[in-house]
Design an enzyme around this catalytic site. Structure first.
Site, PDB file in Angstrom:
ATOM      1  N   ASP A 193       0.814  -1.227   0.000  1.00 24.30           N
ATOM      2  CA  ASP A 193       0.000   0.000   0.000  1.00 24.30           C
ATOM      3  C   ASP A 193       0.842   1.270   0.000  1.00 24.30           C
ATOM      4  OD1 ASP A 193      -2.194  -1.688   0.120  1.00 24.30           O
ATOM      5  OD2 ASP A 193      -2.256  -1.655   2.302  1.00 24.30           O
ATOM      6  N   GLY A 228       1.545   2.976  -2.597  1.00 25.58           N
ATOM      7  CA  GLY A 228       1.087   3.897  -3.647  1.00 25.58           C
ATOM      8  C   GLY A 228       1.565   3.447  -5.022  1.00 25.58           C
ATOM      9  N   LYS A 229       1.778   2.130  -5.162  1.00 24.47           N
ATOM     10  CA  LYS A 229       2.299   1.584  -6.422  1.00 24.47           C
ATOM     11  C   LYS A 229       1.359   1.889  -7.595  1.00 24.47           C
ATOM     12  CE  LYS A 229       2.302  -2.445  -4.365  1.00 24.47           C
ATOM     13  NZ  LYS A 229       2.070  -2.044  -2.963  1.00 24.47           N
ATOM     14  N   GLY A 284      -4.644  -4.260  -3.747  1.00 29.95           N
ATOM     15  CA  GLY A 284      -5.619  -3.219  -4.059  1.00 29.95           C
ATOM     16  C   GLY A 284      -4.808  -2.004  -4.452  1.00 29.95           C
ATOM     17  N   HIS A 285      -4.762  -1.692  -5.736  1.00 32.15           N
ATOM     18  CA  HIS A 285      -3.934  -0.585  -6.222  1.00 32.15           C
ATOM     19  C   HIS A 285      -4.850   0.568  -6.631  1.00 32.15           C
ATOM     20  CE1 HIS A 285      -0.351  -3.459  -7.189  1.00 32.15           C
ATOM     21  NE2 HIS A 285      -0.718  -3.469  -5.923  1.00 32.15           N
ATOM     22  N   GLN A 293       1.936  -6.053  -3.235  1.00 36.23           N
ATOM     23  CA  GLN A 293       2.389  -6.169  -1.834  1.00 36.23           C
ATOM     24  C   GLN A 293       3.678  -5.354  -1.651  1.00 36.23           C
ATOM     25  OE1 GLN A 293       1.342  -9.546  -3.357  1.00 36.23           O
ATOM     26  NE2 GLN A 293      -0.567  -8.573  -2.819  1.00 36.23           N
ATOM     27  N   VAL A 346      -8.621  -3.302   0.013  1.00 38.02           N
ATOM     28  CA  VAL A 346      -9.272  -4.575  -0.290  1.00 38.02           C
ATOM     29  C   VAL A 346     -10.232  -4.988   0.817  1.00 38.02           C
ATOM     30  CG1 VAL A 346      -8.865  -7.055  -0.601  1.00 38.02           C
ATOM     31  CG2 VAL A 346      -7.384  -5.400  -1.717  1.00 38.02           C
ATOM     32  N   THR A 347      -9.766  -4.903   2.056  1.00 34.33           N
ATOM     33  CA  THR A 347     -10.551  -5.461   3.152  1.00 34.33           C
ATOM     34  C   THR A 347     -11.235  -4.391   3.993  1.00 34.33           C
ATOM     35  OG1 THR A 347      -8.560  -5.433   4.500  1.00 34.33           O
ATOM     36  CG2 THR A 347      -9.067  -7.492   3.383  1.00 34.33           C
ATOM     37  N   ARG A 389      -5.316   0.435   8.756  1.00 32.12           N
ATOM     38  CA  ARG A 389      -3.886   0.112   8.664  1.00 32.12           C
ATOM     39  C   ARG A 389      -3.184   0.628   9.907  1.00 32.12           C
ATOM     40  NH1 ARG A 389      -3.699   2.695   2.780  1.00 32.12           N
ATOM     41  NH2 ARG A 389      -4.539   0.981   1.553  1.00 32.12           N
ATOM     42  N   LYS A 424       3.082  10.100  -0.168  1.00 33.29           N
ATOM     43  CA  LYS A 424       2.278  10.610   0.950  1.00 33.29           C
ATOM     44  C   LYS A 424       3.045  11.587   1.850  1.00 33.29           C
ATOM     45  CE  LYS A 424      -1.393   7.950   1.895  1.00 33.29           C
ATOM     46  NZ  LYS A 424      -2.332   6.862   2.191  1.00 33.29           N
TER      47      LYS A 424
END
Ligand code: GDP
Ligand code: IMO
Ligand code: MG
Length: 423
Positions: free
Chosen positions: A13, A15-16, A40-41, A224, A300-301, A305, A331
């Site tokens: 996560d 920021g890919k 989740g991108h 990931q 995703v979920t 975080r 960020k």
């Protein structure tokens, strides 16, 4: 003749998705090489936010070809929903999205096995996204898996049946409460497989290598992060694939000497979703503020975080393992308003200060040693050049570049495509 590689240096996560989307204009081919719908991108442009799971983040640029490589695991059900989400944007994915025949298929029973395995672990659970990732890679390495290419064979359902039967026996073995209606799940699954078969299945390693020879440019997109790597991450609290640079070679069939730039992405602080050690984690108001300002909720979920300061010990390790040639700091805007910014530069480990990542990084083994920096209060989100960045941000960047011995080429100051400063 080169492949550039973009990957996350922390626990995912970073920021890919945003950066792949920004860079896609420079590449002919964008290729995912590992992971699956646990990813989740997020991409944001023209006021719309998109979350991609299995589809490469180049899909919105209509000129690039997007490849799902052999190292990826695909859940047809999730994948079809993802495609449906693209329909309103008039993306001709039957032309621009191609799938490796050697990618493995996530079955409904893989998802159930994931749930049963996690339930059986109790407090020791990994915090999996429960997308069936672990069980699917287990079947891959156990040489039992079903691959995308198998779906073209007339008898693939026989192979499916025998594997699903075995999985059901395994679920019983776990002896935990997992409720399911497999027949219903199978209706959805078989329908999704038929729709998936409308896409182009290819021998992607051949496609990529011949494209490279023809002078096409390729960007490999990681999922990931390095600390979730099956070998180099915080095992067992990791995912089931190689998320680090080597994973791009095995996950696409490109040789190491074809890889040129390795873009390493990190947040200006650290986050983690799921269980496992996190030395710089904050349990106070500062951590809470980071989560709120950074909107740190899993794509995703929907899980919150965990947040903490930047960990240079872990970051150096990730830079080395991946051979990072350029860094991208994401960020940075989220850190505006904190009076003091901290960075862990060493760990206190068995009474000694160390600067490498040891085998055990649980709280009882390591205590981070921090260096403090003066914070800044300016809003960075509207800044578009390096010169506009406050002196404190510039000092922070200069310190990190020196410590990591690698240039920071991009500073991201917001989720939108446009909120990206190149240096
Ligand atoms: P990925 O899995 O590495 O692609 O990252 P995710 O999309 O899961 O999480 C990154 C989150 O941060 C998403 O919500 C992005 O929209 C957002 N984001 C990306 N870059 C920035 C940034 O520079 N500033 C802020 N505030 N948000 C960002
Ligand atoms: P992207 O690509 C953050 C975490 C899960 C869990 C562990 C194992 O969006 O950065 P799995 O479902 O693979 O069995 O979960 O890994 N995890 C991620 N965390 N970002 C991701 O992907 C992740 N994919 C898996 O939370 O701790
Ligand atoms: Mg993500």
């Amino acid at each position: 003749m080169a492949v550039d590689l973009l990957l996350g240096l922390q626990w995912g996560d970073e920021g890919k998705g945003k950066i792949v989307d920004v860079l896609t204009a420079n590449y002919d081919i964008i290729a995912r090489f590992q992971g699956g719908p646990n990813a989740g991108h997020t991409l944001e442009f023209d006021g719309i936010k998109h979350v991609l799971r299995t589809i490469p983040s180049g899909i919105f640029h209509k000129t690039s070809t997007n490849v799902i490589g052999n190292g990826v695991v695909i859940d047809p059900v999730v994948f079809i929903k993802e495609l449906e989400g693209l329909d309103q944007f008039k993306i001709d994915y039957k032309k621009t999205l191609i799938v490796s025949r050697k990618a493995h298929v996530i079955l409904p029973t893989h998802r159930l096995l994931d749930a049963a395995s996690e339930a059986s672990k109790g407090k020791a659970k990994i915090g999996s996204t429960l997308k069936g990732i672990g069980p699917t890679y287990m079947d891959k390495t156990g040489r039992n898996g079903i691959r995308i290419g198998d779906l073209e064979l007339p008898n693939w359902k026989e192979k499916y049946r025998s594997l699903a039967n075995k999985h059901e026996a395994m679920i019983k073995f776990y002896n935990v409460d997992v409720q399911y209606d497999l027949e219903e799940m199978e209706v959805e699954f078989f329908e999704a497989v038929e729709r998936l078969k409308e896409l182009q299945f290819i021998d992607s390693e051949e496609y990529i290598n011949s494209s490279i020879k023809a002078g096409k440019t390729v960007l490999a997109e990681g999922a990931q992060g390095s600390l979730l790597d099956i070998d180099f991450g915080t095992y067992p609290f990791v995912t089931s694939s190689n998320t680090t640079a080597a994973g791009a070679c095995t996950g696409l069939g490109v040789a190491p000497n074809r890889i040129k730039e390795v873009y390493g992405i990190f947040k200006a602080y650290t986050t983690r979703v799921g269980s496992g050690p996190f030395p710089t984690e904050l349990f106070d108001k500062v951590g809470n503020d980071m989560a709120i300002i950074g909107n740190e909720v899993g794509a995703v979920t929907g899980r919150p975080r965990r947040c903490g300061w930047l960990d240079l010990v872990a970051l150096k390790y990730a830079v080395d393992v991946n051979g990072v040639t350029q860094l991208m700091m994401m960020k940075a805007d989220v850190l505006s308003g904190f009076e003091t910014i901290k960075v862990a530069t060493k760990y206190l480990y068995k009474g000694e200060e160390i600067s490498h990542l040891p085998y055990n990084i649980e709280p009882e083994n390591v205590t981070p040693v921090y260096q403090e920096f003066k914070g800044w209060s300016q809003d960075l989100t509207k800044m578009s050049t390096e010169d506009e960045l406050p002196k404190e941000v510039q000092d922070y960047i200069a310190f990190l570049e020196k410590e990591l011995d690698t240039p920071i080429k991009v500073v991201s100051v917001g989720p939108d495509r446009k909120q990206t400063i190149f240096r």
